[in-house]
Scaffold this active site. Structure first.
Site, PDB file in Angstrom:
ATOM      1  N   ASP A 196       0.804  -1.228   0.000  1.00 54.08           N
ATOM      2  CA  ASP A 196       0.000   0.000   0.000  1.00 54.08           C
ATOM      3  C   ASP A 196       0.840   1.283   0.000  1.00 54.08           C
ATOM      4  OD1 ASP A 196       1.035  -0.332   2.519  1.00 54.08           O
ATOM      5  OD2 ASP A 196      -0.863  -0.247   3.603  1.00 54.08           O
ATOM      6  N   HIS A 197       2.100   1.194   0.385  1.00 56.81           N
ATOM      7  CA  HIS A 197       2.920   2.406   0.472  1.00 56.81           C
ATOM      8  C   HIS A 197       3.589   2.747  -0.857  1.00 56.81           C
ATOM      9  CE1 HIS A 197       2.327   1.973   4.750  1.00 56.81           C
ATOM     10  NE2 HIS A 197       3.111   2.985   5.031  1.00 56.81           N
ATOM     11  N   ASP A 229       4.164  -1.227  11.353  1.00 58.24           N
ATOM     12  CA  ASP A 229       3.709   0.106  10.993  1.00 58.24           C
ATOM     13  C   ASP A 229       3.138   0.738  12.257  1.00 58.24           C
ATOM     14  OD1 ASP A 229       2.863   1.782   8.299  1.00 58.24           O
ATOM     15  OD2 ASP A 229       1.595   2.176  10.042  1.00 58.24           O
ATOM     16  N   ARG A 282      -0.194  12.812  10.287  1.00 57.52           N
ATOM     17  CA  ARG A 282       1.098  13.451  10.606  1.00 57.52           C
ATOM     18  C   ARG A 282       1.317  14.651   9.706  1.00 57.52           C
ATOM     19  NH1 ARG A 282       4.042   7.657  11.233  1.00 57.52           N
ATOM     20  NH2 ARG A 282       3.492   7.451  13.427  1.00 57.52           N
ATOM     21  N   SER A 302       6.951   7.274  12.752  1.00 58.67           N
ATOM     22  CA  SER A 302       6.948   6.004  12.036  1.00 58.67           C
ATOM     23  C   SER A 302       7.744   4.919  12.744  1.00 58.67           C
ATOM     24  CB  SER A 302       7.551   6.241  10.652  1.00 58.67           C
ATOM     25  OG  SER A 302       8.109   5.052  10.145  1.00 58.67           O
ATOM     26  N   ARG A 318       9.543   2.819  11.189  1.00 60.90           N
ATOM     27  CA  ARG A 318      10.557   2.328  10.252  1.00 60.90           C
ATOM     28  C   ARG A 318      11.887   2.051  10.964  1.00 60.90           C
ATOM     29  NH1 ARG A 318      10.201   8.173   7.510  1.00 60.90           N
ATOM     30  NH2 ARG A 318       8.077   7.429   7.483  1.00 60.90           N
TER      31      ARG A 318
HETATM   32  C1  MIC Z   1       4.179   6.370   8.255  1.00 60.32           C
HETATM   33  O1  MIC Z   1       3.013   6.687   8.366  1.00 60.32           O
HETATM   34  O2  MIC Z   1       5.130   7.099   8.591  1.00 60.32           O
HETATM   35  C2  MIC Z   1       4.508   5.009   7.684  1.00 60.32           C
HETATM   36  C3  MIC Z   1       5.119   5.206   6.371  1.00 60.32           C
HETATM   37  O3  MIC Z   1       3.327   4.266   7.520  1.00 60.32           O
HETATM   38  C4  MIC Z   1       5.434   4.314   8.669  1.00 60.32           C
HETATM   39  C5  MIC Z   1       6.043   3.090   8.175  1.00 60.32           C
HETATM   40  C6  MIC Z   1       7.209   3.327   7.276  1.00 60.32           C
HETATM   41  O4  MIC Z   1       8.024   4.217   7.507  1.00 60.32           O
HETATM   42  O5  MIC Z   1       7.333   2.553   6.344  1.00 60.32           O
HETATM   43  C7  MIC Z   1       4.846   4.040  10.031  1.00 60.32           C
HETATM   44  O6  MIC Z   1       3.981   4.757  10.459  1.00 60.32           O
HETATM   45  O7  MIC Z   1       5.321   3.144  10.741  1.00 60.32           O
HETATM   46 FE1  SF4 Z   2       0.046   4.805   5.093  1.00 59.06          FE
HETATM   47 FE2  SF4 Z   2       1.373   5.487   7.314  1.00 59.06          FE
HETATM   48 FE3  SF4 Z   2      -0.072   7.277   5.967  1.00 59.06          FE
HETATM   49 FE4  SF4 Z   2      -1.298   5.379   7.264  1.00 59.06          FE
HETATM   50  S1  SF4 Z   2      -0.031   6.975   8.150  1.00 59.06           S
HETATM   51  S2  SF4 Z   2      -1.771   6.066   5.194  1.00 59.06           S
HETATM   52  S3  SF4 Z   2       0.080   3.657   7.004  1.00 59.06           S
HETATM   53  S4  SF4 Z   2       1.768   6.232   5.227  1.00 59.06           S
END
Ligand code: MIC
Ligand code: SF4
Length: 645
Positions: free
Chosen positions: A64-65, A119, A379, A533, A535
């Protein structure tokens, strides 16, 4: 004394430790989820552990990313995840099927079960009564292999909801109010548990908006009861048999409690550049808007989208605004297409995106220079949209849709009667984009593209550690600062050497070069270092650059765990004011650090440049201490299995 919901689920899943707040505990994990941007690494790590089939009740790999295919990299990662999932017993949700959290809620989440996801917004599952926790990929890999998940027994904060929401005020405004009250650090060490008569006024998708964005509080997770409303939702998803009732006992104890009167809330907004920078829409005033994004795992449910469609119906998007809408799942998009709501959106001038994360993670739709962008995601960290100078305001779908028409930030209460959207009695069920795994791993070939590079593994902790203070940053540094993500970088999540060129660049463009020049060293951080995140690249990339320790005022939960998993020391200043006693470029040393970690005792940092000594602290469970000594979780796991042979 009775138990609250969090304690009930933990008690049922407890593998080790005592259920006393602050104690190290481990719990059995029933379900896991990964998404593609953390998943590639998680599956490489799962392969390194060497267990042929997952041992969970259900594990799902979502794509999905990284859904922009600007080169072969993302498509290669997708194929890798598809084949590795098939081989090892993991369900695979194909690109286009939707955002992991939305789809998991619709199709797989089960009240009372534990879910570990790579995530940080995995707590979305709390909306259906799961104990759903975000973690680094390596922790998820271990859980897939049947290993328990280790965490600090959280305290539990009860958020008592009274009354009901006024027209045009929605679930997003509730969580923005919680953020206003508690701040982005306020949830650290807590599960946030929702209770009170107001809960009964909220549907499962509304509850999920709230638990989703509980991640922004720094909380371990958030959870709602599983009640008749949960049952109705599961019934409409043709999964009624998955329902069980789950409530706190009447005499359950909580560590803290706050009350929010839903009827007193008005539309809220989180202003740039932090989700807790909350004010009312009314106070914020009629700011001119360039872009509006409605979607993301926070606000892309059927109910949200139908509300937006009702607002847009028969109107036109303001000529100065680009309105982009990303429905959260194939189920939602398909239902909108069939009932005509999608046509209302298109007719109004909305730009429709596929069901994926998209603009939320900077995968396209970066705003213009200095733009104001209203977004329904969770965010608004500086630069996360892909445009550093853009001003991102987080709002509800209602506020977003109305502002897209008006061209300025607009309080939805000015529009007249609010649409009332009930949940459908039956959702459209078609799981044809979820591939079941093969019956056996034998004979399934895993396809690896050239972009997949080996990941760094640490060495055991040295007797003494020394190096340069490579960078000094302020409070609330996010993992988006440490390891930025956008359309250009996301394709390289399985290529740590490439990503290392961008580490901490938003704070200091010279950081990667300096780290290389000095052969690694130390990072100096403020409070809540590593929020946001999950990550683990924010630990793996510093590891690759030779970072030995991060010394900060305090750490965010998932990032601290990821540092330990990578064998990087997460140290805190015993006296916060000592933060001022280190400058970038200082020569630092931790003499006898291995012995001190092994035997306990005070950690002393020598600042050789300034000729001073500073006391530091580290909070490690017994297991984490072994991990740090071994050089991270993978080395630790190997040592454990050698010990067993
Ligand atoms: C995000 O919202 O920052 C992400 C992208 O979903 C991350 C995961 C990632 O960095 O791949 C998260 O929230 O953990
Ligand atoms: Fe995707 Fe993270 Fe954004 Fe949710 S917050 S839509 S999981 S990138």
């Amino acid at each position: 004394m009775g138990l609250n919901i969090a304690q009930k689920i933990i008690e049922k899943h407890l593998v080790s430790g005592k259920m006393l707040a602050g104690e190290d505990i481990s719990i059995k994990i029933d379900q896991t989820l990964t998404q593609d941007s953390t998943g590639t690494m998680a599956y490489l790590q799962f392969e390194a552990i060497g267990i042929p089939r997952v041992k969970t009740e259900k594990s799902v790999a979502y794509i999905d990313h990284n859904t922009l295919q600007t080169g072969f990299e993302n498509a290669d990662d997708h194929k890798y995840i598809q084949t590795v999932a098939k081989k090892h017993g993991i369900f695979f949700s194909r690109p286009g099927n939707g955002i992991c959290h939305q789809v998991h809620l619709e199709r797989f989440g089960i009240p009372g079960k534990t879910l570990l996801g790579s995530d940080s917004h995995t707590p979305t599952g709390g909306g259906i009564g799961m104990l759903a926790i975000g973690a680094g990929g390596l922790d998820v890999a271990v859980a897939m292999g049947g290993g328990a998940y280790h965490l600090t027994m959280p305290k539990v904060k009860r958020v008592n909801l009274t009354g009901s929401l006024k027209p045009w005020v929605s679930a997003k405004d509730i969580i923005l109010e919680v953020l206003r009250l508690m701040s982005v650090k306020g949830g650290v060490g807590y599960v946030i548990e929702y209770a009170g008569e107001g809960v009964r006024t909220l549907s499962v998708p509304e509850r999920a908006t709230i638990t989703n964005m509980g991640a922004e509080l720094g909380a371990t997770t958030s959870v709602f009861p599983s009640d008749e409303i949960t049952k109705e939702f599961l019934k409409a998803q043709k999964r009624e048999s998955d329902w069980t009732a789950l409530f706190a006992d009447a005499d359950a104890a909580y560590d803290e409690e706050i009350t929010i009167d839903l009827s007193g809330l008005t539309p809220l907004v989180a202003k740039p550049h932090m989700p807790d920078n909350v004010d009312t829409v009314e106070n914020t005033g009629k700011i001119k808007v360039d872009q509006v994004f409605i979607g993301s795992c926070t606000n892309s449910s059927y109910q949200d989208m139908m509300t937006v469609a009702a607002v847009l119906k028969g109107k036109s998007v303001h000529p100065d605004v680009s309105l982009v809408i990303g429905p959260g799942s194939k189920q939602v998009l398909n239902m909108l297409a069939l009932n005509g709501a999608l046509a209302d959106m298109i007719d109004a001038g909305a730009r429709i995106l596929e069901s994926a994360c998209g603009p939320c993670i900077g995968m396209g739709q970066s705003p213009r220079t200095d733009a104001v962008s209203l977004r329904t995601n969770n965010r608004n960290f500086e630069g996360r949209s892909g445009t550093t100078s853009a001003q991102i305001y987080i709002v509800s779908p209602e506020t977003a849709a109305i502002s897209a028409i008006a061209g300025v930030l607009t309080d939805p209460r000015t529009l007249g009667e609010a649409p009332v959207i009930a949940l459908p009695k039956e959702f459209l069920i078609n799981d044809n984009m979820v591939d079941a795994p093969a019956d056996s791993h034998a004979g399934v070939e895993v396809v690896r593209g050239p972009n997949i590079k080996p990941f760094p593994v640490n060495v055991p902790l040295a007797p003494d550690v020394s190096g340069t203070a490579l960078i000094k940053v302020g409070d609330n540094i996010t993992t988006d600062h440490i390891m930025p993500s956008n359309a250009k970088l996301l394709p390289y999540r399985s290529n740590i050497p490439f990503l290392s060129e961008f580490c901490l660049v938003p704070c200091d463009p010279q950081f990667p070069a300096r780290a290389k020049e000095h052969g690694g060293g130390f990072i100096i951080g403020g409070a809540n270092y590593g929020q946001g995140s999950s990550r683990e690249h924010a630990a793996l990339v510093p590891l690759y650059l030779g970072v030995k320790a991060v010394i900060a005022k305090s750490f965010a939960r998932i990032h601290m765990a990821n540092l330990i998993n990578s064998g990087i020391l997460p140290l805190t200043f015993t006296n916060e004011s000592d933060y001022d006693a280190i400058d970038t470029g200082d020569a630092l040393a931790l003499d006898d650090i291995r012995q001190t970690i092994e035997n306990g005792g005070e950690i002393i940092l020598s600042n050789r440049t300034k000729g001073t000594s500073l006391p530091l602290s580290i909070t490690l469970s017994a297991r984490q201490r072994e991990m740090i000594l071994a050089g991270g979780l993978l080395n630790y796991t190997k040592l454990q299995s050698e010990g067993k042979e």
